[in-house]
Design an enzyme around this catalytic site. Sequence first.
Site, PDB file in Angstrom:
ATOM      1  N   ASP A 191      -4.431   0.713   8.044  1.00 58.91           N
ATOM      2  CA  ASP A 191      -3.236   1.566   7.999  1.00 58.91           C
ATOM      3  C   ASP A 191      -3.200   2.501   9.210  1.00 58.91           C
ATOM      4  O   ASP A 191      -2.182   2.621   9.899  1.00 58.91           O
ATOM      5  CB  ASP A 191      -3.261   2.361   6.683  1.00 58.91           C
ATOM      6  CG  ASP A 191      -1.980   3.116   6.413  1.00 58.91           C
ATOM      7  OD1 ASP A 191      -0.910   2.710   6.912  1.00 58.91           O
ATOM      8  OD2 ASP A 191      -2.044   4.129   5.684  1.00 58.91           O
ATOM      9  N   GLU A 242       3.676   5.577  -2.988  1.00 61.08           N
ATOM     10  CA  GLU A 242       3.892   6.821  -2.253  1.00 61.08           C
ATOM     11  C   GLU A 242       5.307   6.934  -1.687  1.00 61.08           C
ATOM     12  O   GLU A 242       5.928   8.000  -1.751  1.00 61.08           O
ATOM     13  CB  GLU A 242       2.866   6.887  -1.114  1.00 61.08           C
ATOM     14  CG  GLU A 242       2.628   8.280  -0.606  1.00 61.08           C
ATOM     15  CD  GLU A 242       1.429   8.308   0.338  1.00 61.08           C
ATOM     16  OE1 GLU A 242       0.313   7.985  -0.119  1.00 61.08           O
ATOM     17  OE2 GLU A 242       1.613   8.652   1.516  1.00 61.08           O
ATOM     18  N   ASP A 243       5.814   5.870  -1.109  1.00 58.07           N
ATOM     19  CA  ASP A 243       7.090   5.969  -0.378  1.00 58.07           C
ATOM     20  C   ASP A 243       8.284   5.372  -1.114  1.00 58.07           C
ATOM     21  O   ASP A 243       9.428   5.663  -0.756  1.00 58.07           O
ATOM     22  CB  ASP A 243       6.964   5.295   0.996  1.00 58.07           C
ATOM     23  CG  ASP A 243       5.976   6.033   1.888  1.00 58.07           C
ATOM     24  OD1 ASP A 243       5.768   7.245   1.671  1.00 58.07           O
ATOM     25  OD2 ASP A 243       5.406   5.398   2.789  1.00 58.07           O
ATOM     26  N   HIS A 283       0.802  -1.240   0.000  1.00 55.82           N
ATOM     27  CA  HIS A 283       0.000   0.000   0.000  1.00 55.82           C
ATOM     28  C   HIS A 283       0.831   1.284   0.000  1.00 55.82           C
ATOM     29  O   HIS A 283       0.338   2.321  -0.420  1.00 55.82           O
ATOM     30  CB  HIS A 283      -1.018   0.006   1.149  1.00 55.82           C
ATOM     31  CG  HIS A 283      -0.450   0.330   2.501  1.00 55.82           C
ATOM     32  ND1 HIS A 283       0.100  -0.624   3.319  1.00 55.82           N
ATOM     33  CD2 HIS A 283      -0.336   1.503   3.180  1.00 55.82           C
ATOM     34  CE1 HIS A 283       0.514  -0.053   4.441  1.00 55.82           C
ATOM     35  NE2 HIS A 283       0.273   1.238   4.377  1.00 55.82           N
TER      36      HIS A 283
END
Length: 180
Positions: free
Chosen positions: A121, A64-65, A60
């Site tokens: 999350d 993004e990271d 997930h």
Amino acid sequence: MNGVRAIMAAADTAARWHAEQRRKGVSQEPYVNHLLEVAHLISEATEGRDPDLVIAALLHDAIEDSGIAAEEIAARFGADVAALVVAVTDDKSLPKEERKRLQIVNTPKKAARVKLLKIADKTSNLRSMAASPPANWSDARRREYVQWARDVVAGARGGNPWLEATFDQAAALAEAAIPG
Ligand code: ZN
């Protein structure tokens, strides 16, 4: 691909993609601990019935990271997994405060499975903050984070009482751990 094999392939891939990252807390946990915790919460919440959602939980934060392309996730794990990951990926071109605001605004419009990912999350993040808060976070900042997580999860409720209760416990724990 059979469910167990696909899940383990994703766990292995996630560990590699996030190998250099650590959690923000003082204990600097490996980032993969967070991914495994979110995936574990999802597998419990769905009683093992949604392997793609468990895989999406493992991946997930990859876009993004770790800057992984949605196309790469789709090629390796399928379009369903890639769409789930995209649905929980913030637009990093926006300022942080705007991204946080948009999570509150957009979560109620997400699909039911995406809402579960959001709750899992935030649950993991609050547990981490309770056990190992970032060294430079003031009490006010921690309190603000708990409130923001509650505001996001408010828009994700109604699909899974067990997961929602697990989140509530984590939020209470995170709040109780704030010294001030
Ligand atoms: Zn995460």
